[in-house]
Design an enzyme around this catalytic site. Structure first.
Site, PDB file in Angstrom:
ATOM      1  N   GLN A 240      40.938  38.058  53.156  1.00  0.00           N
ATOM      2  CA  GLN A 240      41.933  39.012  52.961  1.00  0.00           C
ATOM      3  C   GLN A 240      42.343  38.847  54.815  1.00  0.00           C
ATOM      4  O   GLN A 240      41.529  39.066  55.960  1.00  0.00           O
ATOM      5  CB  GLN A 240      42.233  40.464  52.734  1.00  0.00           C
ATOM      6  CG  GLN A 240      42.116  41.027  51.379  1.00  0.00           C
ATOM      7  CD  GLN A 240      43.432  40.960  50.503  1.00  0.00           C
ATOM      8  OE1 GLN A 240      44.656  39.547  50.933  1.00  0.00           O
ATOM      9  NE2 GLN A 240      42.773  40.013  49.283  1.00  0.00           N
ATOM     10  N   TYR A 267      39.902  35.345  39.724  1.00  0.00           N
ATOM     11  CA  TYR A 267      40.543  35.319  41.219  1.00  0.00           C
ATOM     12  C   TYR A 267      39.470  36.203  42.161  1.00  0.00           C
ATOM     13  O   TYR A 267      40.624  36.987  43.021  1.00  0.00           O
ATOM     14  CB  TYR A 267      41.671  35.529  41.148  1.00  0.00           C
ATOM     15  CG  TYR A 267      42.751  35.197  40.362  1.00  0.00           C
ATOM     16  CD1 TYR A 267      43.154  33.432  39.939  1.00  0.00           C
ATOM     17  CD2 TYR A 267      43.318  35.579  39.101  1.00  0.00           C
ATOM     18  CE1 TYR A 267      44.166  32.819  39.441  1.00  0.00           C
ATOM     19  CE2 TYR A 267      44.334  34.692  37.514  1.00  0.00           C
ATOM     20  CZ  TYR A 267      44.146  33.760  38.129  1.00  0.00           C
ATOM     21  OH  TYR A 267      45.053  32.720  37.088  1.00  0.00           O
ATOM     22  N   GLU A 288      36.152  33.133  39.605  1.00  0.00           N
ATOM     23  CA  GLU A 288      36.365  32.920  40.787  1.00  0.00           C
ATOM     24  C   GLU A 288      36.031  31.245  40.514  1.00  0.00           C
ATOM     25  O   GLU A 288      34.786  30.294  40.277  1.00  0.00           O
ATOM     26  CB  GLU A 288      36.080  33.080  42.320  1.00  0.00           C
ATOM     27  CG  GLU A 288      35.939  32.536  43.696  1.00  0.00           C
ATOM     28  CD  GLU A 288      37.243  32.221  43.650  1.00  0.00           C
ATOM     29  OE1 GLU A 288      37.889  33.137  43.565  1.00  0.00           O
ATOM     30  OE2 GLU A 288      37.337  31.311  44.436  1.00  0.00           O
ATOM     31  N   ASP A 332      44.381  38.493  41.269  1.00  0.00           N
ATOM     32  CA  ASP A 332      44.812  38.266  42.672  1.00  0.00           C
ATOM     33  C   ASP A 332      44.905  37.018  42.919  1.00  0.00           C
ATOM     34  O   ASP A 332      43.746  36.237  43.479  1.00  0.00           O
ATOM     35  CB  ASP A 332      43.436  39.562  43.358  1.00  0.00           C
ATOM     36  CG  ASP A 332      43.524  39.895  44.904  1.00  0.00           C
ATOM     37  OD1 ASP A 332      45.097  38.192  44.941  1.00  0.00           O
ATOM     38  OD2 ASP A 332      43.445  39.200  46.016  1.00  0.00           O
ATOM     39  N   CYS A 359      50.773  38.103  46.268  1.00  0.00           N
ATOM     40  CA  CYS A 359      51.199  38.313  47.464  1.00  0.00           C
ATOM     41  C   CYS A 359      53.242  37.214  47.272  1.00  0.00           C
ATOM     42  O   CYS A 359      53.241  36.417  48.175  1.00  0.00           O
ATOM     43  CB  CYS A 359      50.542  36.997  47.738  1.00  0.00           C
ATOM     44  SG  CYS A 359      49.660  35.407  47.606  1.00  0.00           S
TER      45      CYS A 359
HETATM   46  C1  LIG Z   1      44.209  35.472  46.469  1.00  0.00           C
HETATM   47  S1  LIG Z   1      42.731  35.052  46.661  1.00  0.00           S
HETATM   48  C2  LIG Z   1      42.089  36.588  45.716  1.00  0.00           C
HETATM   49  C3  LIG Z   1      40.498  37.117  45.893  1.00  0.00           C
HETATM   50  C4  LIG Z   1      39.609  38.205  45.844  1.00  0.00           C
HETATM   51  N1  LIG Z   1      40.445  39.035  45.024  1.00  0.00           N
HETATM   52  C5  LIG Z   1      40.209  39.370  47.692  1.00  0.00           C
HETATM   53  O1  LIG Z   1      40.654  40.418  47.841  1.00  0.00           O
HETATM   54  O2  LIG Z   1      39.296  39.054  48.965  1.00  0.00           O
HETATM   55  C6  LIG Z   1      42.590  34.318  45.535  1.00  0.00           C
HETATM   56  C7  LIG Z   1      41.773  33.799  44.853  1.00  0.00           C
HETATM   57  O3  LIG Z   1      41.385  32.782  43.888  1.00  0.00           O
HETATM   58  C8  LIG Z   1      40.993  31.804  43.732  1.00  0.00           C
HETATM   59  N2  LIG Z   1      41.837  30.910  42.712  1.00  0.00           N
HETATM   60  C9  LIG Z   1      42.754  30.070  42.934  1.00  0.00           C
HETATM   61  N3  LIG Z   1      42.755  29.749  41.671  1.00  0.00           N
HETATM   62  C10 LIG Z   1      42.106  29.934  40.593  1.00  0.00           C
HETATM   63  C11 LIG Z   1      41.446  29.552  39.041  1.00  0.00           C
HETATM   64  N4  LIG Z   1      42.258  28.928  38.986  1.00  0.00           N
HETATM   65  N5  LIG Z   1      40.495  30.554  38.734  1.00  0.00           N
HETATM   66  C12 LIG Z   1      39.886  31.167  39.621  1.00  0.00           C
HETATM   67  N6  LIG Z   1      40.361  31.251  40.685  1.00  0.00           N
HETATM   68  C13 LIG Z   1      41.162  31.276  41.971  1.00  0.00           C
HETATM   69  C14 LIG Z   1      41.003  31.525  45.526  1.00  0.00           C
HETATM   70  O4  LIG Z   1      39.800  30.515  45.662  1.00  0.00           O
HETATM   71  C15 LIG Z   1      40.485  33.049  45.854  1.00  0.00           C
HETATM   72  O5  LIG Z   1      39.846  32.943  45.977  1.00  0.00           O
END
Ligand SMILES: C[S@@+](CC[C@H](N)C(=O)[O-])C[C@H]1O[C@@H](n2cnc3c(N)ncnc32)[C@H](O)[C@@H]1O
Length: 401
Positions: A240, A267, A288, A332, A359
């Site tokens: 974040q 995620y 993830e 997320d 977001c």
């Molecule tokens: C907004 S970040 C949230 C990370 C975590 N929840 C945090 O609070 O730090 C979104 C995350 O989703 C992962 N991501 C994106 N597409 C994805 C998918 N199809 N399946 C799993 N993870 C994914 C990204 O790599 C990233 O780490």
């Protein structure tokens, strides 16, 4: 030029909305109740883009900005709006998106906020010779900066050090520099041909230096202090961008986790949410896509003595269809929202609660629209993770009907 045009509202990206001959015009840097002279900068079929020429009557929402680059730089978009009105804009944007896309009415939403300046712990700047900065709006020109008042004081110190280096070594071949300031400082250089590592670290003090995602100096991971938790993060893992607001957001998620529940953290990045709420839950599973982030997550669980958590490396949409016995699902996702197959799998898992961290209010509303036959919005709160920009983070607690 069109004279004395009244701005009637603000679009989702914070631009003023005017109407001339019944056609909508989006005018950057204007606010509701401004009266302005404008030119049409670009014609589109459904709407035009205007260019602000003069402000004739200034909106009560307008203020002078502290940033000398603001009207050139594409980094921020609503710094010219008084902060309390920025918060109102963000609330209305989410309420309107939910209304238009899902037909769900929300009267009012609380919004958590903190410092509106010096909050970002991570920025990526473009570089050309001795010029460093964000790209100008809709352009590849770099706006040369000495400071960025929405980024942390440490990032500003690093910008100064990097500028001294760039001025000394103009033939540096750097395209981009990303600076992360946690407890430790991690810098990544993007370049096709960079050979000045020793010179760079002489001028720019950091704990880790990466070149095109390859460690060339210091530690491979950076330490983050986060409340009473400690995390280690690899170069490409997500964290974040506003630590103070992230702490408030995680507290809100934790308040909404039921004691002894089985939780799925989708995620999950470096596992930070799952680890933060783990002592309230019976079990947590994180999913993830970035394998390095999953490795970080596993290490972070050990580092924080959490042993009721496990992690799956891969896409959410490929990995959750066989999971069952889950009470709460936290999601997320990135700005694109949740994949349709993943939403159907979530509905099949049938948790009591879904805690949706978003977001992007447009994709949040789209996904809630898919979930609304089975889930209702019980609570919602906004978190101003990115003051002075149109972005806003929200947490929506959905309960099974
Ligand atoms: C907004 S970040 C949230 C990370 C975590 N929840 C945090 O609070 O730090 C979104 C995350 O989703 C992962 N991501 C994106 N597409 C994805 C998918 N199809 N399946 C799993 N993870 C994914 C990204 O790599 C990233 O780490």
């Amino acid at each position: 030029m069109y004279k004395n045009i009244k701005i009637i509202n603000q679009n989702n990206e914070g631009e003023g909305i005017a109407k001339i001959n019944n056609k909508v015009i989006f005018v950057p840097y204007t606010l509701k109740n401004d009266v302005v002279d404008l030119e049409i900068a670009k014609n589109n079929k459904k709407y035009d883009i205007g260019k602000l020429i003069n402000i004739i009557i200034s909106s009560e929402e307008r203020r002078n900005v502290m940033c000398p680059y603001y009207y050139n730089c594409g980094g921020c978009n609503i710094m010219h709006q008084l902060y309390n009105y920025q918060l109102e804009f963000k609330k209305n944007k989410i309420i309107n998106n939910l209304k238009h896309i899902t037909n769900i009415d929300i009267d009012n939403i609380d919004i958590e906020y903190d410092d509106e300046y010096y909050y970002r712990n991570h920025i990526t700047l473009s570089v050309k010779g001795n010029i460093i900065g964000f790209l100008k709006r809709n352009s590849n020109d770099i706006v040369d900066i000495d400071k960025c008042i929405i980024s942390s004081k440490i990032i500003n110190d690093k910008i100064n050090e990097i500028k001294i280096f760039l001025n000394k070594y103009k033939d540096n071949n750097i395209n981009k520099i990303s600076i992360k300031s946690y407890k430790e400082i991690l810098i990544e250089i993007e370049s096709n041909k960079f050979s000045l590592k020793d010179e760079f670290i002489k001028y720019v003090k950091c704990d880790s230096l990466y070149l095109n995602n390859k460690l060339i100096y210091g530690k491979d991971k950076a330490d983050i202090d986060f409340g009473k938790y400690k995390f280690k993060i690899s170069n490409k893992s997500f964290f974040q961008k506003n630590t103070n607001i992230a702490l408030k957001l995680y507290d809100y998620i934790k308040d909404n986790i039921d004691l002894n529940s089985n939780v799925l953290d989708l995620y999950c990045g470096i596992g930070s949410i799952g680890i933060y709420i783990a002592n309230k839950a019976k079990s947590v599973i994180g999913v993830e896509i970035i394998d390095d982030a999953v490795k970080d997550a596993k290490n972070n669980a050990i580092l924080n003595n959490i042993n009721n958590i496990e992690f799956i490396s891969g896409k959410v949409e490929d990995n959750i269809s066989n999971i069952n016995n889950i009470d709460t699902i936290i999601v997320d996702p990135p700005r694109v929202g949740i994949n349709k197959k993943a939403i159907n799998d979530i509905i099949k898992i049938n948790p009591n609660k879904i805690i949706y961290v978003s977001c992007n209010s447009t994709t949040l509303a789209r996904d809630i629209n898919h979930l609304k036959e089975h889930y209702i919005i019980k609570k919602m709160k906004l978190f101003d993770m990115f003051p002075n920009t149109y972005h806003c983070e929200s947490v929506c607690v959905l309960e099974r009907r």
